[in-house]
Write a protein that holds these residues in place. Structure first.
Motif, PDB file in Angstrom:
ATOM      1  N   LEU A  52      99.644  39.392 114.793  1.00 48.36           N
ATOM      2  CA  LEU A  52      99.522  38.528 115.885  1.00 48.36           C
ATOM      3  C   LEU A  52     100.764  37.610 116.149  1.00 48.36           C
ATOM      4  O   LEU A  52     100.835  36.525 116.638  1.00 48.36           O
ATOM      5  N   SER A  53     101.130  38.299 116.169  1.00 49.04           N
ATOM      6  CA  SER A  53     102.292  38.110 117.122  1.00 49.04           C
ATOM      7  C   SER A  53     101.763  37.468 118.878  1.00 49.04           C
ATOM      8  O   SER A  53     100.342  37.820 119.129  1.00 49.04           O
ATOM      9  N   HIS A  54     103.156  36.860 119.587  1.00 47.25           N
ATOM     10  CA  HIS A  54     102.938  36.212 120.564  1.00 47.25           C
ATOM     11  C   HIS A  54     101.901  35.484 120.949  1.00 47.25           C
ATOM     12  O   HIS A  54     101.200  35.078 121.349  1.00 47.25           O
ATOM     13  N   ASN A  55     101.402  34.568 118.750  1.00 46.23           N
ATOM     14  CA  ASN A  55     100.418  33.523 119.061  1.00 46.23           C
ATOM     15  C   ASN A  55     101.573  32.696 118.242  1.00 46.23           C
ATOM     16  O   ASN A  55     102.699  32.657 117.814  1.00 46.23           O
ATOM     17  N   SER A  56     101.311  31.217 119.338  1.00 44.56           N
ATOM     18  CA  SER A  56     102.270  30.273 119.257  1.00 44.56           C
ATOM     19  C   SER A  56     101.901  29.671 118.206  1.00 44.56           C
ATOM     20  O   SER A  56     101.171  28.254 118.827  1.00 44.56           O
ATOM     21  N   ILE A  57     102.186  29.629 117.307  1.00 45.08           N
ATOM     22  CA  ILE A  57     101.889  29.336 115.696  1.00 45.08           C
ATOM     23  C   ILE A  57     102.615  27.857 115.509  1.00 45.08           C
ATOM     24  O   ILE A  57     103.842  28.119 114.880  1.00 45.08           O
ATOM     25  N   ASN A  58     102.168  26.775 114.902  1.00 47.90           N
ATOM     26  CA  ASN A  58     103.199  25.416 115.314  1.00 47.90           C
ATOM     27  C   ASN A  58     102.970  25.013 114.011  1.00 47.90           C
ATOM     28  O   ASN A  58     103.867  24.835 112.719  1.00 47.90           O
ATOM     29  N   SER A  59     101.740  25.541 113.023  1.00 48.95           N
ATOM     30  CA  SER A  59     101.354  25.061 111.358  1.00 48.95           C
ATOM     31  C   SER A  59     100.415  26.081 110.666  1.00 48.95           C
ATOM     32  O   SER A  59      99.860  26.669 111.383  1.00 48.95           O
ATOM     33  N   ILE A  60     100.798  26.732 109.709  1.00 44.18           N
ATOM     34  CA  ILE A  60     100.023  27.169 108.602  1.00 44.18           C
ATOM     35  C   ILE A  60      99.697  26.666 107.329  1.00 44.18           C
ATOM     36  O   ILE A  60     100.614  25.804 106.096  1.00 44.18           O
ATOM     37  N   ASP A  61      98.573  25.818 107.143  1.00 41.92           N
ATOM     38  CA  ASP A  61      97.986  24.883 105.768  1.00 41.92           C
ATOM     39  C   ASP A  61      98.418  25.843 104.476  1.00 41.92           C
ATOM     40  O   ASP A  61      98.252  26.890 104.245  1.00 41.92           O
ATOM     41  N   PRO A  62      99.412  24.563 103.524  1.00 42.01           N
ATOM     42  CA  PRO A  62      99.531  26.068 102.347  1.00 42.01           C
ATOM     43  C   PRO A  62      98.698  26.272 101.707  1.00 42.01           C
ATOM     44  O   PRO A  62      97.891  25.586 102.052  1.00 42.01           O
ATOM     45  N   GLY A  63      99.381  27.194 101.355  1.00 44.33           N
ATOM     46  CA  GLY A  63      98.231  28.111 101.030  1.00 44.33           C
ATOM     47  C   GLY A  63      97.046  29.188 100.983  1.00 44.33           C
ATOM     48  O   GLY A  63      95.998  29.265 100.664  1.00 44.33           O
ATOM     49  N   ALA A  64      96.913  29.285 103.010  1.00 47.43           N
ATOM     50  CA  ALA A  64      96.141  29.666 103.014  1.00 47.43           C
ATOM     51  C   ALA A  64      95.957  30.944 103.324  1.00 47.43           C
ATOM     52  O   ALA A  64      94.856  31.355 102.930  1.00 47.43           O
ATOM     53  N   PHE A  65      97.482  31.683 102.693  1.00 49.76           N
ATOM     54  CA  PHE A  65      97.139  33.128 102.893  1.00 49.76           C
ATOM     55  C   PHE A  65      96.598  33.703 100.935  1.00 49.76           C
ATOM     56  O   PHE A  65      96.992  34.667 100.817  1.00 49.76           O
ATOM     57  N   ARG A  66      96.441  33.019 100.394  1.00 53.05           N
ATOM     58  CA  ARG A  66      96.410  32.389  98.756  1.00 53.05           C
ATOM     59  C   ARG A  66      95.900  33.408  98.243  1.00 53.05           C
ATOM     60  O   ARG A  66      94.776  33.570  98.308  1.00 53.05           O
ATOM     61  N   PHE A  67      95.905  34.908  97.594  1.00 54.18           N
ATOM     62  CA  PHE A  67      95.137  35.522  96.565  1.00 54.18           C
ATOM     63  C   PHE A  67      94.745  36.432  97.974  1.00 54.18           C
ATOM     64  O   PHE A  67      93.763  37.251  97.561  1.00 54.18           O
ATOM     65  N   VAL A  68      95.259  36.251  99.373  1.00 54.16           N
ATOM     66  CA  VAL A  68      95.099  37.602 100.055  1.00 54.16           C
ATOM     67  C   VAL A  68      95.767  38.691  99.809  1.00 54.16           C
ATOM     68  O   VAL A  68      96.451  39.187  99.892  1.00 54.16           O
ATOM     69  N   THR A  69      95.459  39.862 100.550  1.00 57.23           N
ATOM     70  CA  THR A  69      95.737  41.250 100.207  1.00 57.23           C
ATOM     71  C   THR A  69      96.127  41.634 101.334  1.00 57.23           C
ATOM     72  O   THR A  69      94.518  42.377 102.086  1.00 57.23           O
ATOM     73  N   LEU A  70      96.937  42.307 102.355  1.00 54.91           N
ATOM     74  CA  LEU A  70      96.865  42.580 103.166  1.00 54.91           C
ATOM     75  C   LEU A  70      98.163  44.099 103.243  1.00 54.91           C
ATOM     76  O   LEU A  70      99.238  44.316 102.567  1.00 54.91           O
ATOM     77  N   GLN A  71      97.687  45.394 104.150  1.00 54.79           N
ATOM     78  CA  GLN A  71      98.468  46.597 104.582  1.00 54.79           C
ATOM     79  C   GLN A  71      99.856  45.885 105.214  1.00 54.79           C
ATOM     80  O   GLN A  71     101.221  46.265 105.105  1.00 54.79           O
ATOM     81  N   LEU A  72      99.641  45.163 106.520  1.00 55.13           N
ATOM     82  CA  LEU A  72     100.509  44.562 107.295  1.00 55.13           C
ATOM     83  C   LEU A  72     100.375  43.373 107.556  1.00 55.13           C
ATOM     84  O   LEU A  72      99.170  42.881 108.227  1.00 55.13           O
ATOM     85  N   LEU A  73     101.231  42.250 108.132  1.00 56.61           N
ATOM     86  CA  LEU A  73     101.029  41.248 108.506  1.00 56.61           C
ATOM     87  C   LEU A  73     102.307  41.354 109.575  1.00 56.61           C
ATOM     88  O   LEU A  73     103.659  41.345 109.740  1.00 56.61           O
ATOM     89  N   HIS A  74     102.251  41.151 110.551  1.00 56.12           N
ATOM     90  CA  HIS A  74     102.710  41.295 112.095  1.00 56.12           C
ATOM     91  C   HIS A  74     103.138  39.479 112.665  1.00 56.12           C
ATOM     92  O   HIS A  74     101.793  39.182 113.417  1.00 56.12           O
ATOM     93  N   LEU A  75     104.559  39.189 112.887  1.00 60.02           N
ATOM     94  CA  LEU A  75     104.221  37.547 113.329  1.00 60.02           C
ATOM     95  C   LEU A  75     105.255  37.218 113.568  1.00 60.02           C
ATOM     96  O   LEU A  75     105.833  36.871 114.007  1.00 60.02           O
TER      97      LEU A  75
END
Length: 693
Positions: free
Chosen positions: A70-93
């Protein structure tokens, strides 16, 4: 592309990577037909907010192999718990947060995420700086993350004592492109196995942190130009297997037994540093597999057998270390070495036949730019398993077949940029047998009939591989200069060639004879032509003709002439700057006005004399005249010491000095008195006297 749902890729069941970067996607909604992806690249889209419902379909899905970028996206906010129970190999921020407060809130919001690798921070050249602040990374306490990479953070001061609070379960931590210059002293309860610090501002090894990482297996501290030394021992890291200290500015006087842990170490990299002094024999590194010292100044290598105990070493890189190998046992002990790289080092010629004899397991040998001029037949005799040999950029004029005969496993050979003019038939046969790749480019090839077989072989190889001879060009003869070897088609008549070669040899031989005897015969002829003149002369005008370099004229004016011409008895000397007649040939002045009119030749020897062609000429002429008429005595005076190597090109003078005694000038007053007494005595003797040299 505004949404991933617009993609019609459901009929590609084997699709593993999707690059949807630089589109207009503004929501992170991933359709179910993309769950089997390994890489989903959404960088530089328009995602500014991540809602909880966007990821609902990921919570029960098997996405443990998915890398979400998700790099180079201008993220201003993330809902709390949005990624709860999500499983990933890599998250690129990387490059997603414009301020440290937004980063802190976002890391807290992704609580509940299970991810193998997490990358956060800024790009190095980003105009927006994110500063490290207290509790910035507290959100990590709510994540299940194993490998964390922090990049591009602007750190004003040292890390606080809370920095490592949420890293107990992290196994890999990397700091890339930060201005970090110091760590605080704190205790770390960590299972960390990998630690990397790259492109930082540190000036000392972060010993206080590293020493706490008892389970550390891999340590990389690289590209830190202000890091100049290793202040503390790393011996406490007894589980360390991989140590990379490359591309710093380290000056290490003594390596490596005391400061470097070696019980478990398998890989050691000191490349691209200032100086590594090898003062030990790697006694405590029995399991070391690779050692890289390239592009660092090192000493002792090649002077002492410092690798004797590295029995398990398989990779050794000494490229650009300027090592000079002078002992036969330079690589003793390396019985299992597979790859050896020594470009831009040098070898004493007398060790080349045996220096590699212990390397029976070697597969690759790189000797680029080692100044090699010839290869002894036994040089590669023990390298039965060698597959790749690089001899490029040396000074080789030939490649003998006998050197290659023992290389049964050789597949790749590189001899580009040498001085090779062609290859013999025997060498061509060896190269044609089993080699997969041969690089012969950038050599000054001779395209005359003497290389006809080689040129035919090049044309044959070119038909099999069009790229084989792209850089094989003729150097000689002149009319073929720059032509590709594969395009040269000679029509050679060998009978004429043999006759031409024979005539050339005879011509060269005659030239040598003429060169050798010309001077002597010319002088003899001159002397015989004027024999009548000499025989009729009953008196000499001068007591001595002075043969000297013009650079020694000061001694003649200030010492010699006042002493001999102004003393009692007085002697008359002939010197060229005073007694030679203007308008006459130099040779005529030397012969008639100098040698013929003088009872002796007074020769003033010095380094200046050796360098003067006229001095050598006059000395030889005096010798020939004395040989012919037996009238001219020769007195040698050594004004200044002459080294043995300065006489090697004046064989006649060297032989004369070895059989005679000479007078030696000395500035000491007592020695001067003896000198002038002996010289006067020599000049007053009969005109046939020759002071022995």
């Amino acid at each position: 592309l505004a949404s991933l749902s617009e993609l019609q890729v459901g009929h590609f069941p084997s699709l593993q990577e999707l690059n949807a970067a630089k589109n207009c996607i503004d929501r992170l909604h991933i359709p179910s037909f993309l769950f089997k992806l390994h890489v989903l690249d959404l960088r530089a889209n328009r995602i500014t907010k991540i809602n909880q419902e966007d990821l609902d379909n990921l919570r029960d899905a098997n996405t443990s192999n998915l890398s979400l970028i998700l790099s180079h996206n201008s993220i201003n906010s993330i809902d709390p718990g949005a990624f709860r129970f999500v499983t990933l190999q890599l998250l690129h921020l990387k490059g997603c947060f414009s301020h440290e407060d937004i980063m802190k809130a976002s890391l807290n919001a992704i609580s509940g995420l299970r991810v193998q690798k997490l990358l956060i921070g800024q790009y190095r050249n980003s105009p927006t700086k994110v500063h490290f602040k207290e509790n910035l990374l507290e959100g990590l306490c709510g994540l299940e993350v194993e490998e964390l990479t922090i990049t591009g953070l602007h750190i004003r001061f040292t890390f606080t004592n809370t920095f490592f609070d949420c890293m107990e379960n992290i196994t890999s931590l990397r700091f890339i492109h930060t201005n970090l210059y110091q760590f605080s002293r704190e205790s770390i309860a960590s299972n960390m196995q990998k630690f990397e610090l790259k492109n930082s501002a540190i000036v000392k090894t972060p010993f206080y942190i590293v020493s706490e990482l008892k389970h550390l297996k891999e340590l990389r501290i690289t590209n830190n130009k202000r890091l100049t030394n290793i202040d503390y021992s790393l011996q406490t890291l007894d589980k360390l297997e991989f140590l990379d200290l490359s591309k710093n500015n380290i000056m290490m006087q003594s390596c490596c037994d005391e400061s470097i842990p070696g019980k478990s170490l398998k890989h050691l990299n000191f490349s691209y540093n200032s100086y590594i002094g090898l003062r030990s024999f790697f006694l405590n590194m029995p399991h070391l597999l690779s050692l890289d010292l390239s592009h660092s100044k090192v000493d002792s290598v090649g002077q002492f057998p410092i690798f004797m105990t590295l029995y398990n070493l398989t990779y050794l890189d000494l490229s650009y270390t300027s090592c000079h190998f002078v002992i036969h046992c330079s690589f003793c002990g390396l019985f299992n070495l597979v790859e050896l790289r020594v470009p831009h080092t040098t070898f004493a010629p007398d060790i080349l036949s045996s220096v590699f004899q212990n390397l029976s397991s070697l597969r690759l040998l790189d000797m680029e730019s080692c100044g090699l001029e010839n290869l002894p037949n036994e040089m590669f005799g023990h390298l039965k398993r060698l597959q790749v040999l690089n001899l490029s950029k040396n000074k080789l004029m030939e490649l003998p077949a006998s050197v290659l005969l023992s290389l049964f496993a050789l597949q790749h050979l590189n001899i580009r940029s040498n001085n090779i003019q062609g290859l013999s038939n025997d060498t061509i046969q060896v190269l044609s047998k089993s080699l997969e790749k041969v690089d012969l480019s950038d050599n000054p090839y001779d395209c005359s009939c003497t290389q006809e077989q080689f040129l035919m072989w090049v044309r044959e190889m070119s038909t099999k591989n069009p790229n084989f001879s792209n850089h094989l060009e003729c150097k000689t003869p002149e009319h073929l200069h720059g032509s590709l070897l594969r395009d040269v088609n000679l029509k050679c008549s060998w009978t004429l060639i043999y006759i031409s070669m024979l005539l050339s040899v005879v011509f060269v031989f005659l030239l040598l004879l003429v060169y050798h005897f010309y001077l002597k015969n010319s002088f003899l002829y001159l002397c015989f032509c004027h024999r009548g003149y000499k025989k009729s002369a009953t008196e000499k005008t001068y007591d001595a003709f002075v043969i000297h370099s013009s650079l020694d004229e000061e001694w003649v004016r200030e010492e010699l002439l006042p002493e001999l011409e102004g003393g009692d008895p007085s002697f008359q000397l002939c010197v060229h700057y005073r007694n030679f007649e203007a308008g006459k040939l130099i040779l005529e002045n030397i012969f008639y006005n100098g040698i013929c009119c003088s009872r002796n030749a007074l020769v003033l020897l010095s380094p200046n004399f050796i360098e003067s062609k006229w001095c050598s000429f006059e000395f030889r002429l005096a010798l020939f005249w004395r040989f012919l008429e037996d009238e001219c005595g020769i007195i040698l005076i050594l004004l200044e010491p002459i080294r043995e190597d300065q006489l090697k090109h004046m064989y006649v003078l060297k032989k004369y000095l070895s059989s005679k005694t000479y007078l030696k000038w000395d500035k000491n007053d007592r020695e001067k008195e003896v000198f002038w007494k002996r010289l006067r005595k020599a000049l007053t003797q009969s005109r046939k006297v020759d002071v022995p040299l």
